[in-house]
Motif scaffolding. Structure first.
Motif, PDB file in Angstrom:
ATOM      1  N   GLU A 110       5.888  -2.561  -1.589  1.00 31.97           N
ATOM      2  CA  GLU A 110       6.085  -3.069  -0.229  1.00 31.97           C
ATOM      3  C   GLU A 110       5.021  -2.525   0.714  1.00 31.97           C
ATOM      4  O   GLU A 110       4.761  -1.309   0.753  1.00 31.97           O
ATOM      5  CB  GLU A 110       7.471  -2.662   0.271  1.00 31.97           C
ATOM      6  N   HIS A 111       4.421  -3.409   1.468  1.00 36.04           N
ATOM      7  CA  HIS A 111       3.477  -2.988   2.501  1.00 36.04           C
ATOM      8  C   HIS A 111       4.240  -2.309   3.630  1.00 36.04           C
ATOM      9  O   HIS A 111       5.218  -2.848   4.149  1.00 36.04           O
ATOM     10  CB  HIS A 111       2.726  -4.206   3.053  1.00 36.04           C
ATOM     11  N   ILE A 112       3.831  -1.104   3.996  1.00 37.97           N
ATOM     12  CA  ILE A 112       4.370  -0.422   5.172  1.00 37.97           C
ATOM     13  C   ILE A 112       3.185   0.017   6.032  1.00 37.97           C
ATOM     14  O   ILE A 112       2.049   0.069   5.548  1.00 37.97           O
ATOM     15  CB  ILE A 112       5.251   0.786   4.781  1.00 37.97           C
ATOM     16  N   PRO A 113       3.410   0.314   7.303  1.00 37.01           N
ATOM     17  CA  PRO A 113       2.283   0.604   8.201  1.00 37.01           C
ATOM     18  C   PRO A 113       1.342   1.700   7.727  1.00 37.01           C
ATOM     19  O   PRO A 113       0.127   1.620   7.951  1.00 37.01           O
ATOM     20  CB  PRO A 113       2.989   1.001   9.509  1.00 37.01           C
ATOM     21  N   ASP A 114       1.875   2.737   7.060  1.00 36.93           N
ATOM     22  CA  ASP A 114       0.997   3.853   6.653  1.00 36.93           C
ATOM     23  C   ASP A 114       0.733   3.899   5.159  1.00 36.93           C
ATOM     24  O   ASP A 114       0.296   4.917   4.626  1.00 36.93           O
ATOM     25  CB  ASP A 114       1.605   5.184   7.111  1.00 36.93           C
ATOM     26  N   GLY A 115       0.982   2.787   4.448  1.00 42.22           N
ATOM     27  CA  GLY A 115       0.684   2.799   3.023  1.00 42.22           C
ATOM     28  C   GLY A 115       1.486   1.780   2.234  1.00 42.22           C
ATOM     29  O   GLY A 115       1.720   0.663   2.693  1.00 42.22           O
ATOM     30  N   VAL A 116       1.924   2.194   1.049  1.00 43.04           N
ATOM     31  CA  VAL A 116       2.681   1.325   0.146  1.00 43.04           C
ATOM     32  C   VAL A 116       3.938   2.057  -0.295  1.00 43.04           C
ATOM     33  O   VAL A 116       3.874   3.208  -0.747  1.00 43.04           O
ATOM     34  CB  VAL A 116       1.853   0.940  -1.096  1.00 43.04           C
ATOM     35  N   LYS A 117       5.074   1.399  -0.142  1.00 48.22           N
ATOM     36  CA  LYS A 117       6.338   1.952  -0.627  1.00 48.22           C
ATOM     37  C   LYS A 117       6.641   1.305  -1.959  1.00 48.22           C
ATOM     38  O   LYS A 117       6.542   0.086  -2.107  1.00 48.22           O
ATOM     39  CB  LYS A 117       7.456   1.657   0.371  1.00 48.22           C
ATOM     40  N   GLY A 118       6.999   2.110  -2.942  1.00 49.86           N
ATOM     41  CA  GLY A 118       7.288   1.583  -4.270  1.00 49.86           C
ATOM     42  C   GLY A 118       8.683   1.912  -4.739  1.00 49.86           C
ATOM     43  O   GLY A 118       9.194   3.012  -4.493  1.00 49.86           O
ATOM     44  N   SER A 119       9.322   0.954  -5.401  1.00 48.22           N
ATOM     45  CA  SER A 119      10.618   1.170  -6.042  1.00 48.22           C
ATOM     46  C   SER A 119      10.467   0.836  -7.519  1.00 48.22           C
ATOM     47  O   SER A 119       9.920  -0.223  -7.863  1.00 48.22           O
ATOM     48  CB  SER A 119      11.696   0.273  -5.423  1.00 48.22           C
TER      49      SER A 119
END
Length: 335
Positions: free
Chosen positions: A267-276
């Protein structure tokens, strides 16, 4: 029979230590059902144990799906909490780095209550860690039952909900006989399984369905269809009208594909990439993959945040890490 004999004494010490204190119960960022239920139930118990004031604090608001389990409880936004004269307890996480409220890490740190296999010593006065528990809600309910502490009907319903969410209705490998037994005890105390199921699985917003559709369109198979990865790209929440919390559970659709052993949501987030990350079998240890990017979690369910990255440049790095991980597992199988 005791459910968590190694934690009973620590739980007793925690309840004794809060008498007369102001306590802030912190959960992890973007709280899920297990986190929410565990925060609220813990807050109630600390009040009954004699705490002067107890508040629940999180960097993100209570997700829509869990509002009917609040029963009047509120989550104070971390940005609005001054923390003065408060002691802290972290629930469903073991460090302030997971709360999104690191600025409160200097407050007196009373305890952690957690079940993630990747968690280590937190620096808290009392560390309650049971990696074999399927949910923080299972651990909290079990410690109440072990200690003979009453569980109200509303907390029975909350904790039952938390167990259902973290075990995907008792279907994950982490759900053991003890999990079912504790869940049944909560039903005896007033939890209504049919009501919980309706609240969790029959109240999806149309926006979440649109978010799911967007995720499904991006699914890509890798490594002879053993791995499936999907994306939530920049602007997807604005386009669909979904909330951040609506991403919870989407990665399970990728895992559900026949033959897929490891699934991921980026997932694109403002300060990077969130992964699940998810796996069908704990032997794939997706927590070890997550750890390579500063994350962690369970053997079959883990997550991470890759700060300063974007999806396009990070994607091949994740693929490389997964490929190496699968190679190690395949090699160990042959020995």
């Amino acid at each position: 029979m005791m459910y968590f004999p190694n934690s009973a004494e620590k739980f007793r010490r925690l309840l004794e230590s809060v008498r007369g204190l102001n306590v802030a119960v912190f959960g992890h960022v973007r709280p899920d059902g297990d986190c929410v239920s565990s925060m609220f139930a813990t807050a109630d118990t600390l009040r009954e144990a004699g705490a002067k004031k107890v508040v629940c604090v999180d960097a993100h608001p209570l997700p829509r799906l869990y509002k009917n389990f609040a029963f009047g409880e509120e989550i104070v936004p971390a940005k609005n909490f001054d923390g003065k004269n408060f002691h802290t307890v972290c629930v469903d996480c073991s460090s302030f780095s997971r709360t999104g409220a690191e600025n409160f890490s200097n407050l007196p740190f009373l305890a952690t209550i957690d079940h993630h296999v990747s968690s280590g010593p937190s620096g808290a006065l009392i560390d309650i860690l049971e990696p074999d528990a399927a949910a923080a809600a299972e651990l909290i309910a079990g410690m109440h039952l072990d200690s003979g502490i009453s569980i109200s009907q509303k907390n029975a319903e909350r904790l039952f909900m938390g167990i259902m969410m973290d075990t995907r209705q008792l279907t994950t490998p982490s759900a053991k006989y003890r999990t079912w037994e504790i869940a049944s005890e909560l039903v005896k105390l007033g939890a209504d399984p049919a009501k919980v199921a309706r609240e969790l699985y029959q109240r999806e917003s149309f926006a979440k369905i649109k978010l799911l559709a967007s995720y499904l369109k991006t699914l890509t198979m890798h490594f002879d269809n053993r791995v499936c990865i999907g994306l939530l790209e920049s602007g997807v929440y604005e386009r669909t009208g979904a909330e951040k919390a609506d991403s919870d559970g989407l990665v399970d659709y990728a895992r559900s594909i026949d033959g897929v052993e490891v699934a991921a949501l980026l997932e694109h987030i403002p300060d990077g990439v969130k992964g699940s990350l998810r796996a069908k079998d704990p032997k794939f240890r997706v927590d070890e993959i997550a750890a390579k990017f500063g994350g962690g979690g369970h053997m079959a369910a883990a997550g991470f945040t890759a700060k300063g990255m974007d999806i396009n440049t990070f994607y091949p790095q994740l693929l490389s890490a997964i490929e190496e991980h699968l190679r190690e597992i395949d090699s160990a199988k042959k020995k």
